[in-house]
Design an enzyme around this catalytic site. Structure first.
Site, PDB file in Angstrom:
ATOM      1  N   THR A  12       0.848  -1.189   0.000  1.00  0.00           N
ATOM      2  CA  THR A  12       0.000   0.000   0.000  1.00  0.00           C
ATOM      3  C   THR A  12       0.885   1.240   0.000  1.00  0.00           C
ATOM      4  OG1 THR A  12      -0.176   0.093   2.420  1.00  0.00           O
ATOM      5  CG2 THR A  12      -1.826  -1.225   1.243  1.00  0.00           C
ATOM      6  N   GLY A  36       2.328   2.277  -2.613  1.00  0.00           N
ATOM      7  CA  GLY A  36       3.457   1.830  -3.430  1.00  0.00           C
ATOM      8  C   GLY A  36       3.732   2.709  -4.635  1.00  0.00           C
ATOM      9  N   GLY A  95       8.251   6.825  -2.957  1.00  0.00           N
ATOM     10  CA  GLY A  95       9.048   6.679  -1.750  1.00  0.00           C
ATOM     11  C   GLY A  95       9.413   5.248  -1.382  1.00  0.00           C
ATOM     12  N   GLY A 150       7.532   2.844  -0.382  1.00  0.00           N
ATOM     13  CA  GLY A 150       6.636   1.854  -0.969  1.00  0.00           C
ATOM     14  C   GLY A 150       7.049   1.465  -2.375  1.00  0.00           C
ATOM     15  N   TYR A 172       1.281  12.801  15.210  1.00  0.00           N
ATOM     16  CA  TYR A 172       1.945  11.938  14.233  1.00  0.00           C
ATOM     17  C   TYR A 172       2.654  10.766  14.905  1.00  0.00           C
ATOM     18  CZ  TYR A 172       5.325  10.505  10.646  1.00  0.00           C
ATOM     19  OH  TYR A 172       6.082   9.770   9.761  1.00  0.00           O
TER      20      TYR A 172
END
Length: 206
Positions: A12, A14, A17, A19, A151
């Protein structure tokens, strides 16, 4: 022969970065990979970069309808999943007196709800011995600034989730270091190649 020959993987987030770097590594090791992303142009570019053995599916992991469609397509086309890399998430920052309900909801929808239901809805497709990788943030776990409070909270969820075994499926929580956005994909492919990740080994995580 690759270490993932014949394996089916889901990454996910993907489309960019970490992913995208992980999806490329999985394919290079012999896997067929499904990648997801919210933005169609980025998703299409990622599919072109990976070149082969990849399907891009547009969707938001915090939307349960999108997850249902994702896993229905994977079941229809491949029938199983050997690897789930729950990577999709977002990063937003605000000091305590600047946190809004929208800020909170955006982070927890993607970084907690999205991860939880990605794994939950993947379970029927995972055979015994399948791998679940939860991608967390090592920087968030250290709460380096007051603006990182919301975060940082999902990292606790990721770490706790990795401690729970479902039948013979062992979740693994990866905490890659932060990198500049322009070099993240190049520098963080270390995670995909980590010998501690069962996706690249027949042994259990150590």
């Amino acid at each position: 022969m690759g270490k993932l020959d014949g394996k089916i993987a889901l990454v996910t987030g993907g489309n960019s970065g970490i992913g995208l770097a992980t999806a490329k590594k999985f394919v290079n090791e012999g896997a067929y990979v499904f990648i997801t992303g919210r933005r169609e142009p980025e998703l299409a570019r990622a599919v072109q970069e990976i070149v082969r053995n990849v399907t891009g599916i547009r969707g938001d992991v915090s939307n349960l309808g999108d997850l249902d469609r994702l896993f229905a397509q994977i079941k229809r086309e491949k029938g199983k999943l050997d690897i789930v890399f729950a990577n999709a998430g977002s990063a937003k920052f605000a000091p305590l007196d600047g946190i809004t309900e929208e800020h909170y909801d955006a982070l927890f929808d993607s970084n907690v709800k999205g991860v939880l239901f990605t794994v939950r809805k993947a379970l029927p497709l995972l055979p015994d011995g399948a791998s679940i990788i939860l991608n967390a943030s090592i920087v968030a776990s250290r709460a380096v600034a007051p603006e990182w409070s919301v975060y940082s909270a999902p990292t606790v969820f990721h770490s706790a989730g990795s401690a729970h075994r479902t039948r013979s499926r062992r979740p693994w929580c990866s905490s890659p270091p932060t990198t500049a956005a322009t070099s993240r994909e190049r520098n963080c492919s270390w995670m995909a190649a980590s010998p501690r990740c069962r996706a690249f080994s027949n042994d259990r995580c150590r």
